[in-house]
Enzyme design. Sequence first.
Site, mmCIF file in Angstrom:
data_model
loop_
_atom_site.group_PDB
_atom_site.id
_atom_site.type_symbol
_atom_site.label_atom_id
_atom_site.label_comp_id
_atom_site.label_asym_id
_atom_site.label_seq_id
_atom_site.Cartn_x
_atom_site.Cartn_y
_atom_site.Cartn_z
ATOM 1 N N HIS A 123 0.818 -1.215 0.000
ATOM 2 C CA HIS A 123 0.000 0.000 0.000
ATOM 3 C C HIS A 123 0.853 1.268 0.000
ATOM 4 O O HIS A 123 0.375 2.343 0.344
ATOM 5 C CB HIS A 123 -0.977 -0.015 1.191
ATOM 6 C CG HIS A 123 -2.070 -1.025 1.029
ATOM 7 N ND1 HIS A 123 -2.879 -1.456 2.052
ATOM 8 C CD2 HIS A 123 -2.497 -1.706 -0.069
ATOM 9 C CE1 HIS A 123 -3.743 -2.358 1.592
ATOM 10 N NE2 HIS A 123 -3.528 -2.528 0.318
ATOM 11 N N CYS A 159 5.903 20.157 -12.409
ATOM 12 C CA CYS A 159 4.913 20.236 -13.508
ATOM 13 C C CYS A 159 3.587 20.867 -13.094
ATOM 14 O O CYS A 159 2.687 21.014 -13.912
ATOM 15 C CB CYS A 159 4.659 18.837 -14.082
ATOM 16 S SG CYS A 159 3.592 17.813 -13.051
HETATM 17 P P1 NAD Z 1 -7.435 -3.100 9.980
HETATM 18 O O1 NAD Z 1 -7.546 -1.834 10.767
HETATM 19 O O2 NAD Z 1 -8.507 -3.446 9.026
HETATM 20 O O3 NAD Z 1 -7.303 -4.338 11.002
HETATM 21 C C1 NAD Z 1 -6.399 -4.369 12.039
HETATM 22 C C2 NAD Z 1 -6.575 -5.701 12.770
HETATM 23 O O4 NAD Z 1 -5.556 -5.791 13.750
HETATM 24 C C3 NAD Z 1 -7.910 -5.836 13.487
HETATM 25 O O5 NAD Z 1 -8.521 -7.063 13.100
HETATM 26 C C4 NAD Z 1 -7.541 -5.843 14.989
HETATM 27 O O6 NAD Z 1 -8.292 -6.797 15.708
HETATM 28 C C5 NAD Z 1 -6.097 -6.268 14.957
HETATM 29 N N1 NAD Z 1 -5.267 -5.680 16.000
HETATM 30 C C6 NAD Z 1 -5.165 -4.383 16.377
HETATM 31 N N2 NAD Z 1 -4.216 -4.226 17.307
HETATM 32 C C7 NAD Z 1 -3.723 -5.477 17.561
HETATM 33 C C8 NAD Z 1 -2.720 -5.971 18.430
HETATM 34 N N3 NAD Z 1 -2.024 -5.163 19.228
HETATM 35 N N4 NAD Z 1 -2.474 -7.304 18.424
HETATM 36 C C9 NAD Z 1 -3.173 -8.153 17.615
HETATM 37 N N5 NAD Z 1 -4.136 -7.730 16.775
HETATM 38 C C10 NAD Z 1 -4.393 -6.403 16.737
HETATM 39 O O7 NAD Z 1 -6.002 -3.058 9.286
HETATM 40 P P2 NAD Z 1 -5.446 -3.800 7.988
HETATM 41 O O8 NAD Z 1 -5.950 -5.199 7.919
HETATM 42 O O9 NAD Z 1 -3.999 -3.530 7.950
HETATM 43 O O10 NAD Z 1 -6.089 -3.051 6.735
HETATM 44 C C11 NAD Z 1 -6.437 -1.721 6.689
HETATM 45 C C12 NAD Z 1 -5.555 -0.737 5.974
HETATM 46 O O11 NAD Z 1 -5.001 0.008 7.004
HETATM 47 C C13 NAD Z 1 -4.358 -1.165 5.225
HETATM 48 O O12 NAD Z 1 -4.557 -0.849 3.923
HETATM 49 C C14 NAD Z 1 -3.203 -0.252 5.739
HETATM 50 O O13 NAD Z 1 -2.606 0.387 4.644
HETATM 51 C C15 NAD Z 1 -3.891 0.778 6.538
HETATM 52 N N6 NAD Z 1 -3.322 1.295 7.791
HETATM 53 C C16 NAD Z 1 -1.978 1.258 8.038
HETATM 54 C C17 NAD Z 1 -1.491 1.746 9.237
HETATM 55 C C18 NAD Z 1 -0.013 1.718 9.489
HETATM 56 O O14 NAD Z 1 0.764 1.869 8.556
HETATM 57 N N7 NAD Z 1 0.407 1.525 10.735
HETATM 58 C C19 NAD Z 1 -2.366 2.220 10.210
HETATM 59 C C20 NAD Z 1 -3.745 2.264 9.922
HETATM 60 C C21 NAD Z 1 -4.198 1.776 8.702
#
Ligand code: NAD
Length: 255
Positions: A123, A159
């Site tokens: 991403h 640009c």
């Molecule tokens: P999501 O928010 O959909 O899911 C996160 C999952 O992690 C949840 O199911 C939750 O239960 C679990 N979780 C949260 N904290 C946890 C922990 N400490 N231990 C275990 N499980 C934990 O995130 P996703 O699946 O990565 O998809 C969403 C989008 O979020 C992605 O496209 C990503 O690019 C973007 N994103 C990235 C960041 C980052 O770079 N840190 C932060 C927020 C969102």
Amino acid sequence: MDEKVQRAAERIRAAERVLAFTGAGLSTESGIPDFRSPGGIWDRYDPSDFEFDKIVRSKQARRKYWEMSTAFYGTMRDAEPNPAHLALKALEDMGKLTAIVTQNIDNLHQKAGSDPERVIEIHGTAFRVSCLGCGASFERDEIEDRLAAGDDVPACGACGGILKPATISFGQAMPEAALAASFSHARGCDLCLVLGSSLVVYPAAAVPMEAARSGAEILIINRDPTPLDSHAGLVLRGPVGVVLPDIVRRAAKVS
Ligand code: NAD
């Protein structure tokens, strides 16, 4: 849980080619909120405001997008890797890890010392900014300085085109080479660790699915259930920053 942790350590010990697939949940213990948990980003913002088409079409949408993105970037820039990131670096040092396919845009795998060549950011990254017109690429901090100086919808200095953080928004094309490399690793691994991802964002979530289809064992560590749980050999529900280091420590001891 203890018995599951031990079983997971044994799976890692037996595996030769481990692929890690990581999501926002891996970084919540570094203080970066995820999207979908209570208190996550989508509790504070409406995701439909940040669809790619809207960002391209409307200056007003871009202003709002930069506002949200700048606040989020500040949190990411100040964040430090947590024990889960460091455990993946330890797994790499054990010679087990072929790649980390990450949905995260926060640079924390690299900050933890993981080989950047092995980190596939499907991403994109929040640490660079791209011009949608000419493709020029800028350091994020350079553009943040312009925003801080009052240029609230910065345009490309080369640009005049639209500038956007080098991350993938809803409706934006995925980086083809990164996606192809991710699927190739998924087909080649014998164990796929799925760490801190809800597995509802596509096509990213298809990567561990492909690993499962290709015969790899799936090991999930996530706080909440995921659509892949029923295909996984092991599902551990707990904080990934506690559970993963415990598994890797035990795997190192027995190997
Ligand atoms: P999501 O928010 O959909 O899911 C996160 C999952 O992690 C949840 O199911 C939750 O239960 C679990 N979780 C949260 N904290 C946890 C922990 N400490 N231990 C275990 N499980 C934990 O995130 P996703 O699946 O990565 O998809 C969403 C989008 O979020 C992605 O496209 C990503 O690019 C973007 N994103 C990235 C960041 C980052 O770079 N840190 C932060 C927020 C969102």
